[in-house]
Scaffold this active site. Structure first.
Site, short mmCIF file in Angstrom:
data_model
loop_
_atom_site.label_atom_id
_atom_site.label_comp_id
_atom_site.label_asym_id
_atom_site.label_seq_id
_atom_site.Cartn_x
_atom_site.Cartn_y
_atom_site.Cartn_z
N HIS A 1 -3.47 -11.15 6.24
CA HIS A 1 -2.42 -11.31 5.23
C HIS A 1 -1.53 -10.09 5.03
O HIS A 1 -0.60 -10.12 4.25
CB HIS A 1 -3.06 -11.65 3.88
CG HIS A 1 -3.88 -10.53 3.32
ND1 HIS A 1 -5.19 -10.34 3.68
CD2 HIS A 1 -3.58 -9.53 2.47
CE1 HIS A 1 -5.67 -9.28 3.06
NE2 HIS A 1 -4.71 -8.76 2.32
N ARG B 1 1.21 -7.29 4.84
CA ARG B 1 2.65 -7.43 5.02
C ARG B 1 3.18 -6.64 6.21
O ARG B 1 4.20 -7.01 6.78
CB ARG B 1 3.39 -7.03 3.73
CG ARG B 1 3.32 -5.58 3.35
CD ARG B 1 3.96 -5.34 1.99
NE ARG B 1 3.10 -5.81 0.91
CZ ARG B 1 3.50 -5.93 -0.35
NH1 ARG B 1 4.73 -5.64 -0.68
NH2 ARG B 1 2.66 -6.34 -1.29
N ASP C 1 -6.59 1.12 -4.50
CA ASP C 1 -5.27 1.52 -4.03
C ASP C 1 -4.15 0.57 -4.44
O ASP C 1 -3.09 0.54 -3.82
CB ASP C 1 -5.29 1.64 -2.51
CG ASP C 1 -5.84 0.39 -1.83
OD1 ASP C 1 -5.82 -0.69 -2.45
OD2 ASP C 1 -6.29 0.49 -0.67
N HIS D 1 -3.78 -17.35 3.40
CA HIS D 1 -3.14 -16.73 2.24
C HIS D 1 -1.96 -17.60 1.80
O HIS D 1 -1.35 -18.29 2.61
CB HIS D 1 -2.66 -15.32 2.61
CG HIS D 1 -2.34 -14.45 1.44
ND1 HIS D 1 -1.14 -14.50 0.79
CD2 HIS D 1 -3.07 -13.50 0.81
CE1 HIS D 1 -1.13 -13.61 -0.18
NE2 HIS D 1 -2.30 -12.99 -0.20
N GLU E 1 -13.76 4.40 -5.37
CA GLU E 1 -13.32 4.25 -3.99
C GLU E 1 -12.25 5.31 -3.65
O GLU E 1 -11.23 5.03 -3.03
CB GLU E 1 -12.78 2.84 -3.73
CG GLU E 1 -12.74 2.45 -2.26
CD GLU E 1 -12.16 1.06 -2.05
OE1 GLU E 1 -12.91 0.20 -1.55
OE2 GLU E 1 -10.99 0.82 -2.39
N GLU F 1 -0.37 0.59 -0.32
CA GLU F 1 -1.71 1.06 -0.70
C GLU F 1 -1.96 2.52 -0.37
O GLU F 1 -2.55 3.25 -1.17
CB GLU F 1 -2.77 0.18 -0.04
CG GLU F 1 -2.87 -1.23 -0.61
CD GLU F 1 -1.88 -2.21 -0.03
OE1 GLU F 1 -1.90 -3.38 -0.43
OE2 GLU F 1 -1.08 -1.81 0.85
#
Length: 370
Positions: free
Chosen positions: A210, A212, A95, A243, A117, A131
């Site tokens: 991590h 956003r 993605d 991260h 996937e 994604e």
């Protein structure tokens, strides 16, 4: 048959690696590898570990790059490669923006696109962002869809995608088992020395966070919950590979730095991450791949997200959604630490994401359909 594998981030490289290695073993299949370099250092670590040498490297990563930068540079960079190689098939994974651009480039050139996937959906276009949008777009551009689970197949069906859909499991399990085998063959002394400051006589909680969409108050709440657990349980060590994003590091340091049984460490390369995961008691994460990997090792997963496109793990009992809510995270961590019966019910649940044969299945299906 010539296959062009296009990827650009560490998660893609991990999940593509066992597939590339499987196709390279077959003399009837020609493998061409193109990396965009959407991530740089983390990508290179995976390529080195699995001994994969790209034929093309767009090297497009730049400081403060935006989605616009990655999309435009990758699309323009792929055009001459497609013109030169003329592959019969393009493999894209997951993605990422690289996956979307790879599928779009294949569509523009009318080249077959195979999506690894396929079919994951959170059903919220902005979570995870970008994604969820990327995988929906790839799904409608691809010609062949290798879905990891029955739910993923159903998700595609609900969007009208029913042709050339195959349920094969997830290559991330193949990569995990291959990676642990490589580590075993090379010896574990290097790994033991690297983590010599960690007390493995204590129960280890591995943390990764991590995304956003969690930046700001949600992430602060997550870190405060980690602090609460660390202060309450002296027999537990929380290990947090941070991260590089300053939005993450600043918050983590402000809340968790200086707590004796919290180890804030630098990001781990893939082999060190899976080795540490194998030694952990459970995992607290907002990562997608870890929700699939950890159950193979018998490690319960608490998912710090409001929704997950990997709902199968929740249904199977290998993972539990706790969101970013302080009380939820603390309650579920305590439950795993205090209730052995509950812990074992998660640790022994069957992983719904495959048994390590996905790459072989995909190779066979591609050859049968050629």
């Amino acid at each position: 048959m010539k296959h062009l594998f296009i990827f650009g981030t560490r998660p893609e490289a991990i999940k593509m690696a066992p597939l590339i290695k499987e196709f390279q073993k077959d003399d009837t299949q020609k493998v061409v590898v193109c990396v965009t370099g959407q991530h740089r250092e983390m990508l290179d670590q995976v390529l080195s570990f699995f001994d994969i040498k790209p034929d093309y490297d767009l090297n497009l990563m730049s400081d403060n790059q935006t989605l616009y930068d990655v999309t435009a540079k990758a699309l323009l960079g792929l055009k001459p490669i497609l013109d030169k190689e003329k592959p019969n098939n393009i493999f894209v994974q997951g993605d990422t923006t690289t996956a979307f651009v790879g599928a779009l480039a294949g569509f523009y050139e009318k080249i077959n696109v195979s999506h690894i996937e396929a079919g994951l959906r959170s059903h919220n276009i902005y979570s995870p962002f970008p994604e969820e949008g990327n995988r929906k777009l790839v799904g409608h551009l691809a010609n062949i869809h290798f879905a990891p689970t029955k739910r993923a197949v159903q998700n595609l069906k609900l969007e009208g995608i029913t042709h050339n859909v195959q349920q094969v499991g997830n290559t991330v399990i193949d990569a995990l088992l291959l990676g642990l085998d490589i580590i075993k063959n090379r010896g574990e002394a290097t790994f033991e020395k690297y983590f010599e400051n960690i007390d493995f006589s204590k129960r280890i909680i591995l943390i990764t966070g991590h995304r956003r969409e969690s930046f700001g108050p949600p992430f602060e709440s997550m870190c405060k919950a980690m602090k609460e657990i660390a202060l309450k349980y002296s027999d537990v060590q929380l290990i947090y590979p941070m991260h590089m994003n300053p939005n993450i590091r600043d918050t983590v340091n402000s809340i968790l730095k200086g707590i004796e049984n919290v180890k804030l460490i630098e990001p781990l390369s893939y082999p060190y991450l899976i080795w540490l995961m194998s030694k952990s008691y459970f995992v607290l994460t907002d990562s997608g791949g870890i929700q699939e990997e950890a159950p193979t090792l018998g490690k319960p997963v608490l998912v710090m997200r409001e929704v997950t496109e990997r709902q199968e793990g929740v249904e199977a009992g290998t993972a539990k959604l706790v969101g970013s809510n302080f009380d939820n995270i603390v309650k579920e961590c305590k439950r795993l630490l205090d209730n052995e019966t509950y812990y074992q019910s998660m640790a022994n649940a069957i992983n719904p994401y495959g048994d390590g044969t996905t790459s072989l299945q995909i190779l066979k299906l591609m050859k049968d359909n050629n």
